[in-house]
Motif scaffolding. Sequence first.
Motif, short mmCIF file in Angstrom:
data_model
loop_
_atom_site.label_atom_id
_atom_site.label_comp_id
_atom_site.label_asym_id
_atom_site.label_seq_id
_atom_site.Cartn_x
_atom_site.Cartn_y
_atom_site.Cartn_z
N ASP A 6 -38.57 12.56 24.73
CA ASP A 6 -37.47 12.84 25.65
C ASP A 6 -37.71 12.25 27.04
O ASP A 6 -37.04 12.61 28.00
CB ASP A 6 -37.27 14.35 25.77
N ALA A 7 -38.68 11.33 27.12
CA ALA A 7 -39.08 10.77 28.41
C ALA A 7 -37.91 10.25 29.25
O ALA A 7 -37.90 10.40 30.46
CB ALA A 7 -40.11 9.67 28.20
N CYS A 8 -36.94 9.65 28.60
CA CYS A 8 -35.85 9.03 29.35
C CYS A 8 -34.54 9.83 29.30
O CYS A 8 -33.51 9.36 29.77
CB CYS A 8 -35.60 7.61 28.84
N TRP A 9 -34.58 11.00 28.73
CA TRP A 9 -33.34 11.75 28.53
C TRP A 9 -32.68 12.18 29.83
O TRP A 9 -31.45 12.16 29.94
CB TRP A 9 -33.57 12.97 27.63
N ALA A 10 -33.48 12.59 30.81
CA ALA A 10 -32.91 13.03 32.08
C ALA A 10 -32.18 11.86 32.75
O ALA A 10 -31.07 12.01 33.26
CB ALA A 10 -34.00 13.58 32.99
N GLU A 11 -32.83 10.70 32.70
CA GLU A 11 -32.27 9.49 33.27
C GLU A 11 -30.98 9.11 32.52
O GLU A 11 -29.98 8.72 33.12
CB GLU A 11 -33.30 8.37 33.12
N LEU A 12 -31.03 9.27 31.22
CA LEU A 12 -29.89 8.96 30.34
C LEU A 12 -28.70 9.86 30.68
O LEU A 12 -27.56 9.40 30.80
CB LEU A 12 -30.34 9.20 28.90
N ALA A 13 -28.99 11.14 30.84
CA ALA A 13 -27.93 12.11 31.15
C ALA A 13 -27.34 11.83 32.53
O ALA A 13 -26.12 11.86 32.72
CB ALA A 13 -28.50 13.53 31.09
N GLU A 14 -28.21 11.53 33.47
CA GLU A 14 -27.77 11.25 34.83
C GLU A 14 -26.85 10.03 34.85
O GLU A 14 -25.81 10.03 35.51
CB GLU A 14 -29.00 11.01 35.72
N GLU A 15 -27.23 9.01 34.10
CA GLU A 15 -26.45 7.79 34.00
C GLU A 15 -25.07 8.09 33.40
O GLU A 15 -24.05 7.58 33.87
CB GLU A 15 -27.20 6.82 33.07
N MET A 16 -25.08 8.92 32.37
CA MET A 16 -23.83 9.30 31.70
C MET A 16 -22.93 10.08 32.65
O MET A 16 -21.73 9.80 32.76
CB MET A 16 -24.18 10.14 30.46
N LEU A 17 -23.51 11.04 33.36
CA LEU A 17 -22.73 11.90 34.24
C LEU A 17 -22.15 11.12 35.42
O LEU A 17 -20.96 11.24 35.74
CB LEU A 17 -23.61 13.05 34.76
#
Length: 119
Positions: A6-17
């Motif tokens: 899940d290393a990049c999930w926060a970044e992924l979610a932020e990008e999506m939002l």
Amino acid sequence: MRTDFDACWAELAEEMLSGMKEWRLQHRKATLCEIEAALDERLGKMRARMLQDAALASAAADLKAAQGAEQPRCAACGRVLVERAVAARQLITQHNQVLALERSYGVCPRCGAGVFPPG
Ligand SMILES: [Zn+2]
């Protein structure tokens, strides 16, 4: 089992939002239907990426990560399989997102039988 998938999930979610917010600001007269489509497209990408990352965390997907009793063994002779190559398979999931699932190819050092780890 890998735990850092899940290393990049926060970044992924932020990008999506932030991407969704930006889209909404650029489409001030968007209909509910258009908003839904834009949201689904972004969620679909995030969904595919999370699915791929979570699937790859499986111990069975990576022989290198497997240890001790978890190591896949030859069904015929019981020897611990050695990693021979990595085979990628591509799957299409919802919203036409491509998943690239890499997995180790286990080969028996004694009898040469090759198997993909189950899962
Ligand atoms: Zn064998």
